[in-house]
Design a protein around this motif. Structure first.
Motif, short mmCIF file in Angstrom:
data_model
loop_
_atom_site.label_atom_id
_atom_site.label_comp_id
_atom_site.label_asym_id
_atom_site.label_seq_id
_atom_site.Cartn_x
_atom_site.Cartn_y
_atom_site.Cartn_z
N UNK A 505 17.85 111.15 38.94
CA UNK A 505 16.82 110.47 39.61
C UNK A 505 15.91 109.75 38.98
N UNK A 506 15.52 108.35 39.08
CA UNK A 506 14.47 107.87 38.57
C UNK A 506 13.45 107.49 39.60
N UNK A 507 12.23 107.71 39.43
CA UNK A 507 11.04 107.13 40.24
C UNK A 507 10.36 106.09 39.39
N UNK A 513 7.42 105.45 35.01
CA UNK A 513 8.84 105.83 35.33
C UNK A 513 8.74 107.40 34.94
N UNK A 514 9.48 108.06 36.33
CA UNK A 514 9.79 109.28 36.20
C UNK A 514 11.09 109.57 36.17
N UNK A 515 11.63 110.67 35.71
CA UNK A 515 12.81 111.09 35.68
C UNK A 515 13.32 112.76 35.79
N UNK A 516 14.37 113.07 36.39
CA UNK A 516 14.82 114.33 36.51
C UNK A 516 16.30 114.39 36.90
N UNK A 533 10.69 117.89 42.50
CA UNK A 533 9.31 117.49 42.78
C UNK A 533 8.73 116.46 41.76
N UNK A 534 8.13 115.38 42.15
CA UNK A 534 7.55 114.63 41.30
C UNK A 534 6.13 114.44 41.64
#
Length: 562
Positions: A505-507, A513-516, A533-534
């Motif tokens: 998942x990229x947000x 940019x956030x990643x999980x 959870x971001x």
């Protein structure tokens, strides 16, 4: 910390020691047990399952407002074995969460005990899920002294397979430099079970460890699944205790794995405990944290144990071990299939006798923080005690030595210390905020999990403690209409592999940019919530009315994606 008078959670992993059963007869007696969270009855609230060593495991249903109900007997999930790790997973892909419990036999001369699988059969008229034990029926009644099971789709056929992390008892000192045993003949070797599909209404699992190349001896305490080389196949990192090196099994995309840790890491920790993997610096690359046992204060560093001497260090190298150091490591992902340890730079290298490590954004500022569970029931590595024990071995009979040392152990203090909660400062450094954030109660905490128990948008915590009631911490970041950081919570639902294990998942928010990569079995013997959870920092807008109301009313937003 929420009092048990409010939560009604009174689980206590109580150990009862005797003259014939204690740390001298069972060296894992203080290794503790895990905790798993998940919505067992599909009411939109995360429930809690504690594994117990000498007490029965327990299931608590979340009834809202941080009140829980013990439904262990009603749900038929009592246990009598020495339970270690717990994996919460929908093993038969029917939309209901099941519970897989790892077990061990504490007495090496006794027959081993099979792992347990509690299949969720749905709710009764009281809204309580009813379970049926079915490990043998699906082929997972393994008796290999398991620490934890990790579920993954390693062959990308759409169903979930199982990697079983093992840590068998031995009759010799496991810190002897005997050299790695990688031929599959050792007593303590992990297992890989392939899902062969549905047979007679249930999935059928087959042990394919040998053909998959799982041969390495190791005493596993931590496991995490992640795609380390971005080829969309899941790989596996194993944190091993004692002299055995960690393993980084790279998926060869043909049903086999290859241990490539020496080419990807320059060195490791010595006594691998809990492990987690997540992106700590928002470069869309996952980093690795593995815990060891280095104390943070000078006195304990000098009295707990000595560092590995030069001669012994060189002996380990000659025997074929990769370099290991007694301290926590934080392996920063360099983006080229190599990692660099920045544990010292980050300020997280020394947290004493540590167990669970969890990387998650507890303050919603956009950076993942680090929780570390801590504590050990008796300070048996105290150097005075070690020296005294050796002298007793030279100048006393075995029986007299045992009885004398046993009495000394009873008088010995415990390493009952506060857990750590490191705030990520956003510059590759962390600062311990345990006291400021309210989690500085001394404990012997082993398994730990996070979940948003009240669905308000911040992460709460639950710990499984030895000889003490479990801790449940309510995160007060978001209270009423006050919000201190934006957030996004994503719950996956796939056509096959329903929980979406391995999904990336990229947000994006502005220029950030956030990643999980989604996986719930992490930390130490535990399972976190099945939600990504971001934290997204504060943007000045109040999203409580616009965002939280639909979440509470409908359970979740629905997205569909390949």
């Amino acid at each position: 910390m929420m009092p048990s008078s409010t939560t009604h959670v009174d689980f206590n992993n109580k150990l009862t020691e005797t003259d014939s059963f204690n740390i001298l007869t069972f060296e894992y007696i203080y290794n503790g047990a895990g905790v798993g969270v998940g919505d067992m009855n599909l009411d939109g609230l995360s429930d809690i399952f504690f594994t117990g060593n000498m007490v029965s495991s327990k299931l608590y249903l979340n009834r809202g407002d941080f009140k829980f109900e013990d439904v262990t007997n009603k749900a038929a999930v009592n246990t009598s074995a020495w339970c270690t790790g717990v994996s919460i997973v929908d093993i038969n892909q029917d939309g209901l969460l099941d519970i897989y419990v790892s077990t061990i036999q504490p007495l090496i001369e006794k027959p081993s005990v099979p792992n347990l699988l509690f299949l969720n059969k749905g709710n009764n008229e009281e809204g309580v899920p009813i379970f049926e034990e079915a490990a043998a029926r699906v082929g997972l009644a393994d008796s290999s002294y398991s620490t934890q099971a990790a579920f993954l789709d390693y062959d990308l056929d759409g169903d979930l397979d199982v990697y079983l992390l093992n840590n068998a008892l031995e009759r010799y000192n496991r810190n002897q430099a005997l050299g790695p045993r990688d031929n599959g003949t050792a007593r303590s070797v992990d297992k890989l079970y392939r899902n062969e599909g549905i047979k007679n209404g249930l999935p059928a699992f087959k042990d394919v460890s040998q053909e998959a190349g799982i041969f390495q001896e190791g005493w596993g305490l931590g496991i995490v699944v992640n795609d380390f080389n971005n080829d969309n196949y899941p790989d596996i990192y194993i944190a091993n205790d004692f002299v055995s090196n960690d393993n980084l099994f790279m998926n060869q995309k043909n049903g086999t794995f290859s241990n490539e840790i020496t080419s990807m890491l320059k060195h490791q920790e010595q006594n691998g405990m809990g492990i987690d993997i997540a992106d700590i610096n928002n470069d869309a690359l996952n980093d690795i944290v593995v815990l060891d046992m280095m104390p943070e204060d000078n006195l304990r560093q000098k009295t707990m144990f000595s560092n590995i001497g030069h001669d012994r260090f060189m002996l380990f190298q000659e025997k074929g071990y990769q370099d290991q150091y007694i301290r926590n490591v934080l392996q920063l992902n360099n983006g080229n299939q190599t990692f660099s340890d920045i544990g010292y730079l980050a300020g997280i290298y020394a947290t004493d006798w540590s167990w669970s490590s969890l990387l998650a954004d507890f303050d919603n500022d956009g950076y993942r923080d680090l929780f570390v569970g801590n504590g050990y029931r008796k300070d048996i590595t105290d150097q005075d005690f070690v020296a005294y024990s050796k002298e007793m071995g030279l100048f006393s009979t075995d029986r007299n030595r045992f009885n004398t040392i046993r009495k000394e152990v009873e008088k010995m203090a415990g390493v009952k210390k506060s857990n750590f909660l490191f705030k990520n400062n956003g510059d590759l450094t962390f600062s311990n905020q345990a006291k400021a954030w309210g989690i500085d109660q001394p404990s012997y905490s082993n398994g730990v999990a996070y979940a948003d128990f009240d669905n308000d948008g911040d992460l709460d915590l639950v710990t499984n403690n030895i000889n003490d009631q479990a801790f449940i911490y309510q995160n007060k970041l978001i209270q009423g209409s006050t919000i201190k950081g934006d957030f996004l919570r994503i719950k996956l639902k796939c056509e096959s592999n329903l929980p979406g294990f391995g999904a990336k998942i990229w947000v994006y928010k502005g220029d950030k940019k956030y990643y999980a990569e989604h996986q719930t079995q992490r930390g130490y013997k535990s399972t976190v919530e099945n939600v990504e959870h971001f934290g997204l920092e504060k943007s000045g807008e109040n999203y409580v009315e616009n965002c939280m109301a639909p979440w509470k009313e409908s359970g979740a937003y629905q997205y569909s994606s390949k």
